[in-house]
Design a protein around this motif. Structure first.
Motif, short mmCIF file in Angstrom:
data_model
loop_
_atom_site.label_atom_id
_atom_site.label_comp_id
_atom_site.label_asym_id
_atom_site.label_seq_id
_atom_site.Cartn_x
_atom_site.Cartn_y
_atom_site.Cartn_z
N ASP A 15 0.83 -1.21 0.00
CA ASP A 15 0.00 0.00 0.00
C ASP A 15 0.86 1.26 0.00
O ASP A 15 0.56 2.23 -0.70
N LEU A 16 1.93 1.26 0.78
CA LEU A 16 2.84 2.41 0.81
C LEU A 16 3.50 2.62 -0.54
O LEU A 16 3.62 3.76 -1.02
N GLU A 17 3.93 1.54 -1.16
CA GLU A 17 4.55 1.64 -2.48
C GLU A 17 3.55 2.19 -3.50
O GLU A 17 3.88 3.08 -4.29
N ASP A 18 2.32 1.67 -3.47
CA ASP A 18 1.28 2.15 -4.39
C ASP A 18 1.01 3.64 -4.19
O ASP A 18 0.87 4.39 -5.16
N ALA A 19 0.97 4.06 -2.94
CA ALA A 19 0.73 5.48 -2.65
C ALA A 19 1.88 6.34 -3.19
O ALA A 19 1.65 7.40 -3.77
N GLY A 20 3.09 5.87 -3.01
CA GLY A 20 4.25 6.61 -3.52
C GLY A 20 4.25 6.70 -5.03
O GLY A 20 4.52 7.76 -5.61
N LEU A 21 3.92 5.60 -5.70
CA LEU A 21 3.86 5.61 -7.16
C LEU A 21 2.74 6.52 -7.65
O LEU A 21 2.90 7.23 -8.65
N GLY A 22 1.63 6.52 -6.94
CA GLY A 22 0.53 7.41 -7.30
C GLY A 22 0.93 8.87 -7.18
O GLY A 22 0.59 9.69 -8.04
N GLU A 23 1.66 9.19 -6.13
CA GLU A 23 2.13 10.57 -5.95
C GLU A 23 3.09 10.97 -7.06
O GLU A 23 3.01 12.08 -7.59
N GLU A 24 3.99 10.07 -7.43
CA GLU A 24 4.91 10.36 -8.54
C GLU A 24 4.15 10.59 -9.83
O GLU A 24 4.49 11.50 -10.60
N ALA A 25 3.11 9.81 -10.08
CA ALA A 25 2.30 9.98 -11.29
C ALA A 25 1.57 11.32 -11.27
O ALA A 25 1.50 12.01 -12.30
N ARG A 26 1.04 11.72 -10.11
CA ARG A 26 0.37 13.02 -10.01
C ARG A 26 1.34 14.17 -10.28
O ARG A 26 1.01 15.12 -10.98
N LYS A 27 2.55 14.06 -9.74
CA LYS A 27 3.56 15.10 -9.97
C LYS A 27 3.92 15.18 -11.45
O LYS A 27 4.04 16.27 -12.02
N ALA A 28 4.09 14.03 -12.08
CA ALA A 28 4.44 14.00 -13.50
C ALA A 28 3.33 14.62 -14.34
O ALA A 28 3.60 15.39 -15.26
N ALA A 29 2.09 14.30 -14.01
CA ALA A 29 0.97 14.86 -14.76
C ALA A 29 0.89 16.37 -14.58
O ALA A 29 0.58 17.09 -15.53
N ALA A 30 1.20 16.85 -13.38
CA ALA A 30 1.15 18.29 -13.12
C ALA A 30 2.24 19.03 -13.90
O ALA A 30 2.05 20.17 -14.32
N GLU A 31 3.38 18.36 -14.10
CA GLU A 31 4.48 18.99 -14.84
C GLU A 31 4.25 18.98 -16.34
O GLU A 31 4.90 19.70 -17.07
N GLY A 32 3.36 18.15 -16.80
CA GLY A 32 3.07 18.07 -18.23
C GLY A 32 3.81 16.91 -18.88
O GLY A 32 4.63 16.24 -18.26
N PHE A 33 3.49 16.70 -20.13
CA PHE A 33 4.05 15.58 -20.87
C PHE A 33 4.82 16.07 -22.08
O PHE A 33 4.58 17.17 -22.58
N LEU A 34 5.72 15.24 -22.56
CA LEU A 34 6.48 15.58 -23.76
C LEU A 34 5.60 15.42 -24.99
O LEU A 34 4.76 14.53 -25.05
N SER A 35 5.85 16.26 -25.98
CA SER A 35 5.16 16.09 -27.26
C SER A 35 5.76 14.88 -27.97
O SER A 35 6.79 14.33 -27.54
#
Length: 53
Positions: A15-35
């Motif tokens: 559960d802790l690992e899943d939460a950490g991965l989810g947070e990393e995904a949220r941060k990545a989405a907030a920063e935007g994606f490469l074209s």
């Protein structure tokens, strides 16, 4: 390597690992994606770097 621990502890760690991965995904989405062009350029650079090793 092997580790033996109670199932409850293993599930808590998952559960802790899943939460950490989810947070990393949220941060990545907030920063935007490469074209598509930026992604292609990045991949080509990584392939060039790998060829130099």
């Amino acid at each position: 390597m092997a580790v033996i621990l109670p199932c409850e502890d293993f599930l808590r760690l998952q559960d802790l690992e899943d939460a950490g991965l989810g947070e990393e995904a949220r941060k990545a989405a907030a920063e935007g994606f490469l074209s598509a062009e930026e992604t292609e350029s990045w991949l080509k650079e990584k392939l060039r770097e790998a060829d130099l090793e």
